[in-house]
Structures are given as C-alpha cells and as structure tokens.
Design an enzyme around this catalytic site. Structure first.
Site, PDB file in Angstrom:
ATOM      1  NE  ARG A  38       4.951   9.144  27.106  1.00  0.00           N
ATOM      2  CZ  ARG A  38       5.564   9.324  25.937  1.00  0.00           C
ATOM      3  NH1 ARG A  38       6.866   9.209  25.840  1.00  0.00           N
ATOM      4  NH2 ARG A  38       4.869   9.633  24.858  1.00  0.00           N
ATOM      5  CE  LYS A  85      10.760  11.148  19.140  1.00  0.00           C
ATOM      6  NZ  LYS A  85       9.314  10.961  18.932  1.00  0.00           N
ATOM      7  CB  THR A  86      11.711   4.929  22.464  1.00  0.00           C
ATOM      8  OG1 THR A  86      11.433   6.255  22.913  1.00  0.00           O
ATOM      9  CG2 THR A  86      12.415   4.162  23.552  1.00  0.00           C
ATOM     10  NE  ARG A 112       4.141  16.172  24.257  1.00  0.00           N
ATOM     11  CZ  ARG A 112       3.502  16.397  23.129  1.00  0.00           C
ATOM     12  NH1 ARG A 112       2.982  17.585  22.878  1.00  0.00           N
ATOM     13  NH2 ARG A 112       3.384  15.450  22.228  1.00  0.00           N
ATOM     14  N   GLY A 138      12.716  -4.437  14.738  1.00  0.00           N
ATOM     15  CA  GLY A 138      14.044  -4.904  14.334  1.00  0.00           C
ATOM     16  C   GLY A 138      14.225  -4.971  12.826  1.00  0.00           C
ATOM     17  CB  SER A 179       4.482  12.402  20.579  1.00  0.00           C
ATOM     18  OG  SER A 179       5.116  13.645  20.749  1.00  0.00           O
ATOM     19  CB  ALA A 180       3.207   7.744  20.597  1.00  0.00           C
ATOM     20  CB  CYS A 181       5.568   8.274  15.339  1.00  0.00           C
ATOM     21  SG  CYS A 181       3.905   8.957  15.273  1.00  0.00           S
ATOM     22  CG  HIS A 219      10.281  15.412  18.768  1.00  0.00           C
ATOM     23  ND1 HIS A 219       8.956  15.167  18.454  1.00  0.00           N
ATOM     24  CD2 HIS A 219      10.535  14.693  19.887  1.00  0.00           C
ATOM     25  CE1 HIS A 219       8.445  14.343  19.355  1.00  0.00           C
ATOM     26  NE2 HIS A 219       9.371  14.037  20.235  1.00  0.00           N
ATOM     27  NE  ARG A 230       1.544   6.069  15.356  1.00  0.00           N
ATOM     28  CZ  ARG A 230       1.666   4.859  15.876  1.00  0.00           C
ATOM     29  NH1 ARG A 230       0.877   3.879  15.495  1.00  0.00           N
ATOM     30  NH2 ARG A 230       2.570   4.616  16.803  1.00  0.00           N
ATOM     31  CE1 TYR A 246       2.908  12.009  30.142  1.00  0.00           C
ATOM     32  CE2 TYR A 246       3.203  14.050  28.917  1.00  0.00           C
ATOM     33  CZ  TYR A 246       3.299  12.677  28.986  1.00  0.00           C
ATOM     34  OH  TYR A 246       3.776  11.969  27.920  1.00  0.00           O
ATOM     35  CE  LYS A 254       9.302  16.058  23.086  1.00  0.00           C
ATOM     36  NZ  LYS A 254       8.976  14.832  23.731  1.00  0.00           N
TER      37      LYS A 254
HETATM   38  P1  GTP Z   1       7.598   9.762  22.217  1.00  0.00           P
HETATM   39  O1  GTP Z   1       8.304   9.273  23.444  1.00  0.00           O
HETATM   40  O2  GTP Z   1       6.184  10.134  22.494  1.00  0.00           O
HETATM   41  O3  GTP Z   1       8.324  10.860  21.527  1.00  0.00           O
HETATM   42  O4  GTP Z   1       7.420   8.487  21.238  1.00  0.00           O
HETATM   43  P2  GTP Z   1       8.423   7.674  20.278  1.00  0.00           P
HETATM   44  O5  GTP Z   1       8.484   8.330  18.955  1.00  0.00           O
HETATM   45  O6  GTP Z   1       9.707   7.411  20.976  1.00  0.00           O
HETATM   46  O7  GTP Z   1       7.632   6.293  20.049  1.00  0.00           O
HETATM   47  P3  GTP Z   1       7.926   4.805  20.596  1.00  0.00           P
HETATM   48  O8  GTP Z   1       9.182   4.224  20.029  1.00  0.00           O
HETATM   49  O9  GTP Z   1       7.788   4.802  22.063  1.00  0.00           O
HETATM   50  O10 GTP Z   1       6.708   4.006  19.950  1.00  0.00           O
HETATM   51  C1  GTP Z   1       5.359   4.318  20.204  1.00  0.00           C
HETATM   52  C2  GTP Z   1       4.471   3.148  19.905  1.00  0.00           C
HETATM   53  O11 GTP Z   1       4.630   2.744  18.539  1.00  0.00           O
HETATM   54  C3  GTP Z   1       4.788   1.922  20.761  1.00  0.00           C
HETATM   55  O12 GTP Z   1       3.594   1.326  21.189  1.00  0.00           O
HETATM   56  C4  GTP Z   1       5.552   1.021  19.828  1.00  0.00           C
HETATM   57  O13 GTP Z   1       5.390  -0.329  20.159  1.00  0.00           O
HETATM   58  C5  GTP Z   1       4.985   1.373  18.454  1.00  0.00           C
HETATM   59  N1  GTP Z   1       6.014   1.219  17.387  1.00  0.00           N
HETATM   60  C6  GTP Z   1       7.303   1.645  17.434  1.00  0.00           C
HETATM   61  N2  GTP Z   1       7.974   1.316  16.308  1.00  0.00           N
HETATM   62  C7  GTP Z   1       7.099   0.664  15.520  1.00  0.00           C
HETATM   63  C8  GTP Z   1       7.203   0.063  14.208  1.00  0.00           C
HETATM   64  O14 GTP Z   1       8.250   0.079  13.557  1.00  0.00           O
HETATM   65  N3  GTP Z   1       6.067  -0.506  13.722  1.00  0.00           N
HETATM   66  C9  GTP Z   1       4.894  -0.531  14.425  1.00  0.00           C
HETATM   67  N4  GTP Z   1       3.833  -1.114  13.864  1.00  0.00           N
HETATM   68  N5  GTP Z   1       4.764   0.018  15.660  1.00  0.00           N
HETATM   69  C10 GTP Z   1       5.848   0.602  16.200  1.00  0.00           C
HETATM   70  C1  SPV Z   2       6.412  13.207  23.485  1.00  0.00           C
HETATM   71  O1  SPV Z   2       5.197  13.376  23.724  1.00  0.00           O
HETATM   72  O2  SPV Z   2       6.932  13.463  22.381  1.00  0.00           O
HETATM   73  C2  SPV Z   2       7.300  12.640  24.532  1.00  0.00           C
HETATM   74  C3  SPV Z   2       6.797  12.599  25.897  1.00  0.00           C
HETATM   75  O3  SPV Z   2       8.444  12.333  24.264  1.00  0.00           O
HETATM   76  S1  SPV Z   2       6.827  14.177  26.623  1.00  0.00           S
HETATM   77  O4  SPV Z   2       8.012  14.314  27.428  1.00  0.00           O
HETATM   78  O5  SPV Z   2       5.643  14.291  27.448  1.00  0.00           O
HETATM   79  O6  SPV Z   2       6.816  15.194  25.598  1.00  0.00           O
HETATM   80 MN    MN Z   3       8.951  12.792  22.127  1.00  0.00          MN
END
Ligand code: GTP
Ligand code: SPV
Ligand code: MN
Length: 591
Positions: free
Chosen positions: A374, A256-257, A73, A499, A252-254, A230, A405, A201, A210
């Site tokens: 992704r 959630k998934t 983004r 987990g 993002s990337a913290c 979010h 984070r 993207y 978003k």
């Molecule tokens: P967006 O799709 O961008 O919104 O991201 P998200 O919040 O869904 O993050 P996601 O679960 O994809 O995790 C992002 C990164 O953080 C990945 O590389 C994971 O492996 C890592 N990660 C997720 N959960 C944890 C955790 O509990 N501990 C650690 N150390 N890393 C984690």
């Molecule tokens: C994020 O960046 O929070 C994502 C990917 O979930 S995107 O759809 O590009 O926003």
């Molecule tokens: Mn997101």
C-alpha cells in the site's frame, strides 16, 4: 493540574513502561525527525523502519517493509466487546470486556521497555465540523506516528479542543514483538476505546481508521442517529456543469480508491474526490443526508495502480507534497531507488528487490510487491480534490452505490425500487475475498454494505438502523448496486472498469435527475442498453447486453445463500428485509 489526557497517558506509561514519552505536535519538522529516526535508529527485524526513495521522481517518499507476517487486517483476531454478546452479533468476535482487558493488560505489561511511546492527538473529520471527533492514540513505532499524521488531522490544537473533557476517543497501540499468536485488536464501544497489540499494519494499527471511524463510530451512529460507512465520497460534474454528490460502498480492494478519482472516459464529465474509504453520514439542518470524509489521507492498494488505470493516483503519489508519502511492502528498483509493483507502467525493471528485500526476478513465479502492498499519501496532494473537502458540513448526497466483486450473476448496475429495497440490496451483498484481509482470496462471502468486518454491533440491528434512517431523511438518496468485475467464459473482465466506470455514474446521475427511463427486472431497474453512453467504448454490443442480463435459474443458489446468511441474525432481521427477500424470491420464481 494534570488534564484527563495527561492522566490517561500516565496510566498507559505505567503499564507499558516506555523509556520515554513523546507528545506529537503534528508539525512538519517533527515528521522529518520521526522519519530520520526511523531511517537510523528503529528497526523491524533486519529492516530500518524507513528508507528514503528517489526524491527526484517520488518527492518526500519513503519505503517501509513490515514484519513478514504482518501484511493485512487479521479479522480472526479482531474483537468487539460490548457487555452483551448479542450486541456484537454473529458478525463479530466477542469476549466479555473484563476478559478482553485482562488479556490485553497481560500482553501490554512492559511491552514498550526501551522504546519511545508516541502520543498522537488527532481529529477524525475537520476540526470545525459538528460531526468531527477528537481522539488520542499512543503507539510505539514511528511508522504509525507518521502514517497517522498523513491519514488524520493531527496536532496540538486537538489537545486544546479536548481540554478538561474526559470524553476523547482512546487508542492504545503497541507492535509488541509482532508474534501473530499474541496479536489482538480489541474494541470497547461503550468506552470509546480501541486496544491493539502485535501488528503495525494499517487497519490494525492506525486506530482512527477502521477501528474507530467504522467499528466504534458505527456504534455511536446507532445511538445518535447517524451512519459510519465504508464508502467513497465524490462529486461528479455533468455536461450541464451541475455537480452531484454520491457515496459508494465496496469491500476492501474492490475499487473505491480508483472510483473516487477516476479520470473520466467521457470528456463532458469530471470527478471530484472527497474521500476513498470512510464516510460519516449525518442528516443535515435541511433534512438531507450529508457526508464528510473522516480521514485526510489515502491508504491505498499499490498493485494495479498505473497511469493507465488510475492516472490521478500516480499524480498524487509523484506530486511534490507537503506531507511525506509512504510505500509499504512494495518492491524496490535498485538501479533507480524507485518503488515498483505489479501493474505499474513500463517494463519490469532489471534489478528488483521484493517486498522483503530479497533479490527477485519474474522467473521466480512469486510477486515482487506484496499483493496488499500500500501507499499512504495526503489527500491534499490529489489533483481531483473537491473544493468541498474541508467543508465542515460535508456534501449533500443524491445517490448511494453498493458495489462488490462478483465474477458472475450481478449486473453492472441496478437501481433499487425504493429505500427499503435499496437497504435489502445492501443486506444481500456478496463479494469475492481479496488480499486486504488475511485468509483465502477469491471466495464468495456475504458482505453487507461492505461492512461485515467493520460493523461494531449486531448487523441485524444495523439493517434496522438503515431502514429507520430512510424515514428521517427528507429526500433520501436513490440506491444502486454495481459490479465492475463480471468475467466471460475465459475469465476475462467483461467491463473495462476504471475511467469507463463514468458511464455507469452517468446513468446513475441521469436517473437521479429524471433524465432516462429504465428496464424493470425481478431484481431491480437496469439500464436500457442504449442509455449507456458507448462513445469510444471498447465492449462488443453482445457483452454489453450480457452485463445487464437476468437469468432466473442462476438466482436459486444465490437466494438460498442470502437466506442462510440473514437467518444467522435471527430476530434481529427487520421485517422490511424479510419482506423484500420474500418479494424477490417470488418475482424470481414467477419469471
Ligand atoms: P481498500 O483500500 O482495501 O478499501 O480498497 P479499495 O476498495 O479502495 O480498492 P482499490 O480502488 O484500491 O482497488 C483494488 C484493486 O482492484 C486494484 O488492484 C485495482 O487496480 C483494481 N480495480 C479497481 N477498480 C477496478 C475496475 O473498475 N475494474 C477492475 N477490473 N479492477 C479494478
Ligand atoms: C481495507 O482493508 O478496507 C483498507 C485498508 O482500506 S485498512 O486500513 O487496513 O483497513
Ligand atoms: Mn477500505
């Protein structure tokens, strides 16, 4: 007579001048045809839009390589354009709607010459949900059309639903020539319109995600009394067999998934997935807060995903699937024609192409998969999918977790004293930046409710809206803060996460159901160490204690940073937030 949708599409065609217009019906055969075209006819630079992957190990999977500048983004080029600048707030880039439209018209004129314009009718939310919205997006790339089919509920039925109404949500998208100088993502909340040029993207191009489901929807929520967030939505079954539903916001990337489908380290607990990114929260007929997932797919971060960290996602990706699964900007194992990324199980394959298709070896010191590479995969493929996923009413929420984070300072979990204090948790949230947005990684920034890049209006007013919602909900959820990313002196994560995060969720549930006490600190309520289930947990007792430590002297700079950030919103900051700030500062001073 032409319908409002047809008229609008014709208008776009006059501007973009495509060679042809293709109305998507969302069918299986159509998805197959679009992929075929993407494999043979369409290209981005030297790359075909799609490449078929090993169908035995990764059924219905395809590789997509983006333009090299188009990997995340672009917040700097994202604008929210209501009539008044003050409505957009300091959290958004703004232009007058007139200026923005003139610019976008210029960039769009003739931009689809020689190309097909795809028309995508789709729903955000289940079609039978009172909270769902009907939308139309146009785009000029098959990758976006196929992605939207996976991520949303797409089909002809949406056109019937819109019928003769003028009020559908509009998305205009063209990749243009991918020139980063001509890349803009413009939002017109007053008209329910998103207009995006120059990027393919995810967050810039799948306009239901978003752009609509957060930026425009949060604006609608302010006007109509609901929240677009979010957030993850999940159910957790405890040892009593009771399922409790929670949401969790994280930038993002913290995580959630990963949280949304975690494989529980505690055998008596099980997680059910409803959503991993976007929750729409409405007050239901009984006065409680209900959540629906606006989406129907996952657009998840590939690096770090493995059978060890997130087995349920690997199962989702490898499962035989009705919908196609797309991998964007991952590496390719040329011996087996399989996708690869850093952190995947097993050793590094011998023959790899990096995310741009160049030969790669570990000695090069670069990443083979783009750090924000992704996958796009259907939620229906998820083995932990909740049976409530398609429930049009959504699920009642008992707790809200606000995560981030933070390598230091913020405890693993903290409970707010009350709703307003919880909203203050959200307002003061900070997180270290990630590869999900263009820019420097690892820099601390304030990111209230993980919504800084996604709130479609002045964030001061957003805090007010949250405070007000608390007064309207009959049994407001408890609010918690969470941080799984604290590191020790050697930079190693102190909490195993993944987990093992079920141990945090268990404490949250125990608090919700009044089963355990807590320890009061100036920042909120933290667990007594003995209340965190440590069965099979590999964390030294000393570290566990440290994860809940409060050190007053470390909070000085944090308080200053929070104040500076909140002051940026001037008179928009509600009294309750200021009061909570003052109370926190004085509790810290006295401790
Ligand atoms: P967006 O799709 O961008 O919104 O991201 P998200 O919040 O869904 O993050 P996601 O679960 O994809 O995790 C992002 C990164 O953080 C990945 O590389 C994971 O492996 C890592 N990660 C997720 N959960 C944890 C955790 O509990 N501990 C650690 N150390 N890393 C984690
Ligand atoms: C994020 O960046 O929070 C994502 C990917 O979930 S995107 O759809 O590009 O926003
Ligand atoms: Mn997101």
């Amino acid at each position: 007579m032409a319908t409002p949708v047809e008229k609008w599409v014709e208008e776009q065609a006059r501007l973009f001048e495509p060679k042809s217009i293709y109305w998507c019906d969302g069918s299986e055969g159509e998805a197959r045809r679009l992929i075929e075209m993407g494999m043979r006819e369409e290209k981005i630079g030297a790359h075909d839009i799609f490449r078929e992957l090993n169908q035995k190990n990764w059924p219905k999977s395809y590789l997509h390589r983006s333009h090299p500048t188009d990997v995340a983004r672009t917040e700097k080029l994202t604008f929210v354009c209501p009539s008044e600048k003050d409505q957009a707030g300091p959290n958004n880039n703004w232009m007058t709607p007139k200026e923005a439209k003139a610019l976008m018209t210029k960039l769009s004129r003739g931009a689809m010459r020689g190309k097909t314009m795809y028309v995508l009718p789709y729903m955000m939310g289940h079609p039978d949900s009172p909270y769902a919205r009907a939308c139309i997006q146009i785009t000029d790339v098959s990758y976006v059309a196929v992605s939207m089919r996976v991520m949303t509920r797409m089909g002809k039925h949406v056109l019937d639903k819109i019928g003769s109404r003028e009020t559908f949500v509009k998305g205009i998208h063209s990749v243009g020539d991918f020139d980063p100088e001509k890349r803009f993502i413009m939002h017109f909340p007053e008209e329910g319109l998103v207009w995006s040029v120059g990027s393919g993207y995810g967050g810039n191009a799948l306009l239901g995600k978003k752009c609509f489901a957060l930026r425009i929807a949060s604006w609608l929520g302010l006007k109509q009394g609901w929240l677009a967030e979010h957030m993850v939505i999940m159910g957790i079954e405890d040892l009593h067999g009771q399922v409790t539903y929670i949401t969790a916001a994280m930038p993002s990337a913290c995580g959630k998934t990963n949280l949304a489908m975690l494989e529980s380290a505690l055998p008596e607990y099980k997680v059910y997935t409803i959503g991993d990114d976007i929750a729409w929260l409405n007050i239901g007929p009984d006065g409680r807060l209900y959540a629906i997932n606006a989406e129907a797919g996952f657009f998840g971060v590939a690096p770090g995903t493995s059978m060890k960290s997130n087995p349920n996602m690997v199962r989702t990706l490898k499962g035989s699937n009705f919908y196609p699964t797309l991998f964007t900007n991952v590496a390719l194992n040329t011996d087996t024609n399989e996708p690869w990324w850093e952190g995947l199980d097993g050793s590094v394959p011998e023959h790899l192409l990096d995310w741009q298709g160049n030969p790669w070896s570990p000695s090069m010191g670069t990443k083979a998969a783009q750090p924000n590479s992704r996958f796009t995969v259907s939620l229906y493929n998820c083995p932990t999918l909740s049976k409530e996923f398609d429930n049009p009413q959504g699920v009642p929420i008992s707790a809200i977790i606000l995560g981030g984070r933070r390598s230091r300072l913020i405890p693993l979990v903290t409970e707010a004293f009350n709703w307003d204090h919880g909203v203050f948790f959200g307002a003061r949230m900070g997180s270290e930046t990630t590869a999900a947005a263009a820019g420097k990684v690892g820099v601390l920034r304030r990111d209230p409710f993980a919504m800084l890049p996604f709130c479609g209006y002045n964030m001061g007013d957003y805090f007010r809206h949250w405070i007000n919602m608390g007064k309207l909900i009959s049994r407001p959820p408890k609010i918690f803060s969470m941080n799984a990313f604290r590191v020790d002196e050697n930079g190693k994560f102190m909490w195993p996460g993944f987990g093992d995060n079920i141990r945090v969720l268990k404490w949250v549930l125990d608090r919700v159901h009044g089963r355990v006490g807590a320890r009061e600190t100036p920042i909120g309520l933290v667990p007594k160490v003995e209340d965190i289930n440590s069965y099979g947990l590999d964390v030294p007792a000393d570290d566990l204690k440290k994860l809940f430590e409060f050190k007053p002297d470390e909070w000085g700079p944090e308080l200053e940073d929070i104040k500076k950030f909140l002051d940026g919103f001037g008179r928009h900051i509600p009294y309750e937030i200021r009061q909570n700030y003052e109370d926190l500062a004085s509790r810290v001073r006295r401790s």
